[in-house]
Enzyme design. Structure first.
Site, PDB file in Angstrom:
ATOM      1  N   THR A   1      23.615  -3.153   3.268  1.00 27.65           N
ATOM      2  CA  THR A   1      24.382  -4.362   3.625  1.00 27.65           C
ATOM      3  C   THR A   1      23.521  -5.622   3.586  1.00 27.65           C
ATOM      4  O   THR A   1      24.045  -6.729   3.578  1.00 27.65           O
ATOM      5  CB  THR A   1      24.953  -4.233   5.058  1.00 27.65           C
TER       6      THR A   1
ATOM      7  N   ASP B   1       6.158  -3.101   2.565  1.00 24.21           N
ATOM      8  CA  ASP B   1       5.630  -1.901   1.913  1.00 24.21           C
ATOM      9  C   ASP B   1       4.258  -2.176   1.295  1.00 24.21           C
ATOM     10  O   ASP B   1       3.354  -1.331   1.345  1.00 24.21           O
ATOM     11  CB  ASP B   1       6.591  -1.424   0.821  1.00 24.21           C
TER      12      ASP B   1
ATOM     13  N   ASP C   1       8.592  -5.490  -2.185  1.00 24.43           N
ATOM     14  CA  ASP C   1       8.788  -5.386  -0.739  1.00 24.43           C
ATOM     15  C   ASP C   1       7.464  -5.700  -0.042  1.00 24.43           C
ATOM     16  O   ASP C   1       6.512  -4.927  -0.104  1.00 24.43           O
ATOM     17  CB  ASP C   1       9.270  -3.969  -0.398  1.00 24.43           C
TER      18      ASP C   1
ATOM     19  N   ARG D   1      16.003  -5.170   7.753  1.00 23.08           N
ATOM     20  CA  ARG D   1      17.135  -5.440   6.872  1.00 23.08           C
ATOM     21  C   ARG D   1      17.731  -4.121   6.404  1.00 23.08           C
ATOM     22  O   ARG D   1      17.009  -3.262   5.897  1.00 23.08           O
ATOM     23  CB  ARG D   1      16.600  -6.230   5.675  1.00 23.08           C
TER      24      ARG D   1
HETATM   25  C1  PRP Z   1      11.835  -8.143   4.690  1.00 22.73           C
HETATM   26  C2  PRP Z   1      11.065  -9.443   4.874  1.00 22.73           C
HETATM   27  C3  PRP Z   1      12.015 -10.273   5.689  1.00 22.73           C
HETATM   28  C4  PRP Z   1      13.365  -9.871   5.121  1.00 22.73           C
HETATM   29  C5  PRP Z   1      13.814 -10.896   4.129  1.00 22.73           C
HETATM   30  O1  PRP Z   1      11.714  -7.357   5.807  1.00 22.73           O
HETATM   31  O2  PRP Z   1       9.803  -9.260   5.464  1.00 22.73           O
HETATM   32  O3  PRP Z   1      11.961 -10.004   7.070  1.00 22.73           O
HETATM   33  O4  PRP Z   1      13.168  -8.601   4.469  1.00 22.73           O
HETATM   34  O5  PRP Z   1      15.099 -10.617   3.684  1.00 22.73           O
HETATM   35  P1  PRP Z   1      16.365 -11.481   4.117  1.00 22.73           P
HETATM   36  O6  PRP Z   1      15.975 -12.913   3.975  1.00 22.73           O
HETATM   37  O7  PRP Z   1      17.421 -11.065   3.133  1.00 22.73           O
HETATM   38  O8  PRP Z   1      16.713 -11.118   5.516  1.00 22.73           O
HETATM   39  P2  PRP Z   1      12.357  -5.900   5.933  1.00 22.73           P
HETATM   40  O9  PRP Z   1      13.665  -5.985   6.628  1.00 22.73           O
HETATM   41  O10 PRP Z   1      12.324  -5.218   4.605  1.00 22.73           O
HETATM   42  O11 PRP Z   1      11.421  -5.180   6.971  1.00 22.73           O
HETATM   43  P3  PRP Z   1       9.841  -4.843   6.926  1.00 22.73           P
HETATM   44  O12 PRP Z   1       9.127  -6.137   7.219  1.00 22.73           O
HETATM   45  O13 PRP Z   1       9.718  -3.862   8.029  1.00 22.73           O
HETATM   46  O14 PRP Z   1       9.491  -4.279   5.569  1.00 22.73           O
HETATM   47  N1  URA Z   2      12.197  -8.414   1.474  1.00 23.63           N
HETATM   48  C1  URA Z   2      11.080  -8.284   0.715  1.00 23.63           C
HETATM   49  O1  URA Z   2      10.048  -7.792   1.214  1.00 23.63           O
HETATM   50  N2  URA Z   2      11.123  -8.680  -0.561  1.00 23.63           N
HETATM   51  C2  URA Z   2      12.213  -9.221  -1.131  1.00 23.63           C
HETATM   52  O2  URA Z   2      12.168  -9.585  -2.316  1.00 23.63           O
HETATM   53  C3  URA Z   2      13.375  -9.361  -0.342  1.00 23.63           C
HETATM   54  C4  URA Z   2      13.338  -8.956   0.956  1.00 23.63           C
END
Ligand code: PRP
Ligand code: URA
Length: 216
Positions: free
Chosen positions: A115, A210, A207, A111
């Protein structure tokens, strides 16, 4: 606001004391990555039990130490699990411990911080995925952008049965996914209040990626 739990039968919000217990540990900002991973693992096992309730079974003859009887088994070529990288990986072992015969596909989605739009950066699916029930796993459903991009990808591969398993969902994300795809079903351990200005779930748990990988 209408109660999504009551208005859409394609959404299942788990209702179990152990789920609430484990989720509260995950939400706590003082929980370490190691504890957080363990909770994600355990809660994913409970969730996949719920999400597999309606799987078909076949009769199988079993010889117990005392006599022969007809048992049931779930056909082994029926299921696939698709974690959305990165955070979905935290759920994979727990899900596979319950459905070990499932094939595994991997989808990389990231994500954009500004944006909030997802970018697909990796995809590798097992052969014949179109004939399997797919458990799409990701701890967080926020705007729904990442889940929807993953669902679009799977539909393009011909997948008919998609079951989205998340741990914490925002109503915005649930609505977006259910409105876009008329067939997908969603399981979540919690339906939270909503999103903040950065599209993070409130109260949420921060997150998830993370916290699983210790990259805070
Ligand atoms: C996070 C989470 C989802 C997404 C949710 O991943 O694990 O995939 O955000 O947000 P959305 O519903 O608004 O799309 P992220 O893109 O932060 O990647 P990561 O798993 O590598 O931390
Ligand atoms: N991705 C996450 O990991 N946490 C949130 O709250 C939203 C998007």
């Amino acid at each position: 606001m209408d109660d999504l739990r009551l208005t859409d039968e394609r959404l299942c919000v788990l209702d179990h004391p152990l789920v609430e217990h484990k989720l509260s540990i995950m939400r706590d900002e003082n929980t370490t990555p190691s504890q957080f991973r363990q909770m994600v693992h355990e809660i994913s096992i409970i969730e996949v039990f719920e999400a597999t309730r309606d799987l078909p079974t076949e009769p199988v003859e079993v010889k117990t130490p005392l006599q022969t009887m007809t048992g049931k088994h779930v056909p082994s070529n029926l299921l696939a699990v698709v974690p959305i990288l990165r955070a979905g990986m935290g759920m994979l072992d727990g899900v596979l411990s319950v459905i070990p015969s499932a094939a595994v596909g991997v989808l990389g989605m990231e994500r954009n911080e500004e944006t909030h739009q997802p970018r697909e950066y990796y995809a590798k699916m097992p052969k014949g995925i179109e004939n399997r029930s797919v458990f799409l796993i990701d701890p967080m459903l926020a705007t729904g952008g990442s889940a929807l991009a993953a669902i679009h990808y799977l539909r393009k591969q011909g997948v008919k049965d998609i079951r989205l398993l998340v741990l914490v969902a925002a109503p915005e994300g649930v609505r977006a996914v259910l409105a876009d795809d008329p067939e997908v079903r969603i399981w979540t351990c919690a339906l939270d209040e909503g999103l903040n200005d950065q599209a993070y779930i409130l109260p949420g748990l921060g997150d998830a990626g993370d916290r699983i990988f210790g990259t805070v």
